[in-house]
Write an enzyme that holds these catalytic residues in place. Structure first.
Site, PDB file in Angstrom:
ATOM      1  CG  HIS A 128      29.895  36.439  67.537  1.00 52.95           C
ATOM      2  ND1 HIS A 128      29.561  37.262  66.487  1.00 52.95           N
ATOM      3  CD2 HIS A 128      31.243  36.354  67.501  1.00 52.95           C
ATOM      4  CE1 HIS A 128      30.646  37.633  65.839  1.00 52.95           C
ATOM      5  NE2 HIS A 128      31.686  37.103  66.446  1.00 52.95           N
ATOM      6  CG  ASP A 158      26.592  38.723  65.911  1.00 51.13           C
ATOM      7  OD1 ASP A 158      26.639  38.409  67.115  1.00 51.13           O
ATOM      8  OD2 ASP A 158      27.582  38.682  65.151  1.00 51.13           O
ATOM      9  N   GLY A 231      38.776  38.276  65.648  1.00 51.62           N
ATOM     10  CA  GLY A 231      39.117  39.408  66.512  1.00 51.62           C
ATOM     11  C   GLY A 231      38.590  40.721  65.976  1.00 51.62           C
ATOM     12  CG  ASN A 232      39.109  42.638  62.128  1.00 46.65           C
ATOM     13  OD1 ASN A 232      39.967  41.966  61.566  1.00 46.65           O
ATOM     14  ND2 ASN A 232      39.264  43.930  62.382  1.00 46.65           N
ATOM     15  CB  SER A 233      33.852  39.588  66.021  1.00 48.32           C
ATOM     16  OG  SER A 233      33.946  38.467  65.212  1.00 48.32           O
ATOM     17  CB  ILE A 288       1.871  37.015  62.426  1.00 48.13           C
ATOM     18  CG1 ILE A 288       2.830  36.384  61.419  1.00 48.13           C
ATOM     19  CG2 ILE A 288       1.810  38.512  62.259  1.00 48.13           C
ATOM     20  CD1 ILE A 288       2.381  36.579  59.975  1.00 48.13           C
ATOM     21  N   GLY A 289       3.086  34.396  64.324  1.00 53.03           N
ATOM     22  CA  GLY A 289       2.881  32.987  64.650  1.00 53.03           C
ATOM     23  C   GLY A 289       2.659  32.083  63.457  1.00 53.03           C
ATOM     24  CB  VAL A 290       2.811  31.912  60.052  1.00 47.64           C
ATOM     25  CG1 VAL A 290       1.352  32.205  60.288  1.00 47.64           C
ATOM     26  CG2 VAL A 290       3.566  33.163  59.587  1.00 47.64           C
ATOM     27  CB  ILE A 292       6.640  32.074  55.894  1.00 48.64           C
ATOM     28  CG1 ILE A 292       7.818  32.815  56.533  1.00 48.64           C
ATOM     29  CG2 ILE A 292       5.316  32.563  56.453  1.00 48.64           C
ATOM     30  CD1 ILE A 292       7.803  34.304  56.315  1.00 48.64           C
TER      31      ILE A 292
END
Length: 505
Positions: A128, A158, A231-233, A288-290, A292
């Protein structure tokens, strides 16, 4: 005026604190003559040894690691705004905002931190921090400004990797395996809060494995109380050996400043992402295409499970790996390659860590019976692609007084069959079943589980329902079995499973 009031308050606080220290600190005492002839004791402060394992000072550590920490300034593309990840709990958003755009249409800028992980100028920071970047400048601890380019980044965790232009030789730090970190260990954060380069703060690890500190399903955060701010990010969190145990990513803050609740991406998670970016330029994950959802005690009981471990399949992507393997909506995935699934997050992380093209064995529970299916994983689509494929939430229908529902006393609600207009609104097939909820008793278990008038019941007890009588029959069967009734609900909260108490007649 605000500053003046704050200073007065601070002075009063310090005076009160001073009195408290005199009363409660263990000082050596000598005789003093007070007015009236009373004898008191002279106060002679003595040195106090730090707790076992605590350093007398962090100065040597900070002096050693600070040259590896950089400040990052990002000029974003015109029209861009400082990004804020979605899905954060209240109080988290402020940490993700950089400086606002300048007046007059100037491109917005943001500030962050980062650190070298090799002598050639490879830098780790947060996604970010550099999202939407047009130009990135890093400032080293000795004051040099150097342009940098993005090697790759991963929004899901991130984490981002940069490399300085022109190469060079830089002091660097290394990742440690954060799995040995314990609550109570010392931690030192170095970064660029509010543009103040090279700021160092210290604290302890407050908690490990935090899952509710952000929107990522792939990160179990370290919680630290070393003060970190905007700023610590992207800056590092060090242990006392000077190894990186985390990458600072978020704070909880009702005010925008530090209140001692910060969150860091564990080093082992960050390092796995960094190494894949350095190797491939991007991060890939198994899929896997679910969709949940997690289990709670009521859901587990309604499904006949002894405990709330596993992941409940809410929907299956057409033509995806799960559909090809024969997974169904309403299945509970119990294990992956023989290892038990703890919850939906555990399944997401383990599938994500698997290689694209790998075949995995899934043990599932369906209609009370266990079976095993094999799915061949594909690459997880981007968040943008997945978001675009999500079905929009249906609008709330207007329930006319002339269309009263049939009361279901054991559930505390009333329902009526779906009209064709209802099917269109909920994007259901022309012949699809379902029951529209027309009212909910505010004191019912259904109400406590956020079932509302205007929602649709698609299934009850694992079967599609079309008539109020079918719903009543399913409720009677659940009551006879001594378990809650499993409902599949569609509405403003999305499509989900809910277990509702039916013990009341």
């Amino acid at each position: 005026m605000i500053e003046r009031v704050s200073l007065k308050f601070l002075r009063r606080t310090l005076i009160a604190s001073g009195a408290t220290v005199a009363l409660f600190t263990g000082f050596a005492v000598g005789p003093v003559l007070l007015s009236g002839g009373a004898i008191a004791q002279e106060i002679n402060p003595t040195s106090v040894a730090p707790p076992s394992g605590a350093p007398m000072s962090f100065a040597d550590l900070i002096e050693r690691v600070r040259p590896a920490v950089v400040s990052i300034s990002v000029r974003q593309r015109p029209g861009a705004s400082a990004p804020t990840p979605e899905g954060l709990p209240p109080g988290f958003e402020e940490f993700f905002r950089g400086r606002p755009g300048q007046p007059g249409g100037a491109a917005p800028t943001s500030l962050g931190s980062g650190f070298f992980i090799d002598q050639n100028g490879t830098i780790v920071t947060n996604h970010h921090v550099i999202e939407g970047a047009e130009e990135i400048t890093i400032r080293t601890s000795d004051g040099r400004d150097i342009r940098a380019d993005i090697v790759g980044s991963d929004q899901a965790t991130d984490v981002a990797v940069l490399r300085v232009r022109g190469g060079g030789r830089f002091q660097y730090v290394t990742f440690d395996d954060a799995s040995h970190v314990r609550v109570g260990d010392w931690v030192v954060a170095v970064g660029n809060p509010f543009g103040l380069d090279g700021t160092a703060t210290a604290g302890i690890v407050s908690a490990i494995g935090r899952r509710d500190a952000g929107s990522s399903a792939y990160v179990d955060y370290l919680q630290i109380d070393a003060p970190i701010n905007r700023g610590n990010s992207g800056g590092p969190a060090f242990d006392l050996r000077g190894n990186v145990i985390g990458v600072n990513s978020a704070i909880f803050s009702p005010t925008g400043g530090s209140v001692g609740i910060g969150f860091a991406i564990p080093a082992n998670t960050a390092n796995q992402v960094v190494q894949q970016i350095l190797r491939d330029g991007r991060v890939t994950r198994g899929w896997i295409g679910v969709s949940i959802q997690g289990l709670d005690e009521d859901l587990a009981q309604s499904l006949g499970l002894d405990d709330a471990r596993g992941a409940l399949v809410g929907s299956v992507v057409a033509d995806g790996p799960a559909a090809a393997a024969g997974l169904h909506q309403g299945d509970v995935i119990l294990s992956l390659d023989g290892r038990r699934i703890e919850d939906n997050r555990d399944l997401t992380q383990r599938i994500g860590a698997a290689s694209v093209g790998q075949s995995v064995r899934l043990e599932v529970l369906r209609n009370g019976a266990r079976r095993t299916v094999t799915a061949r994983l594909r690459e997880r689509p981007s968040d943008e692609v997945l978001a675009a494929s999500d079905r929009p939430e249906p609008t709330t229908p207007q329930i006319a007084p002339s269309q009263p529902g049939v009361a279901q006393s054991s559930l505390g609600l009333s329902v009526r069959p779906l009209s064709q207009a209802d099917r269109t609104r909920f994007e259901l097939g022309a012949n699809a079943g379902g029951l529209l909820i027309t009212s909910v008793d505010a004191s019912s278990d259904a109400a406590t589980k956020f079932i509302q008038a205007g929602d649709v019941i698609l299934q009850a007890g694992g079967r599609a329902v079309r008539t109020p009588q079918e719903l009543a029959t399913a409720a009677d069967a659940a009551r006879t079995a001594g378990r809650p009734l499993l409902l599949q609900i569609d509405g403003r909260g999305g499509r989900r499973f809910v277990a509702v108490d039916v013990s009341a007649e």
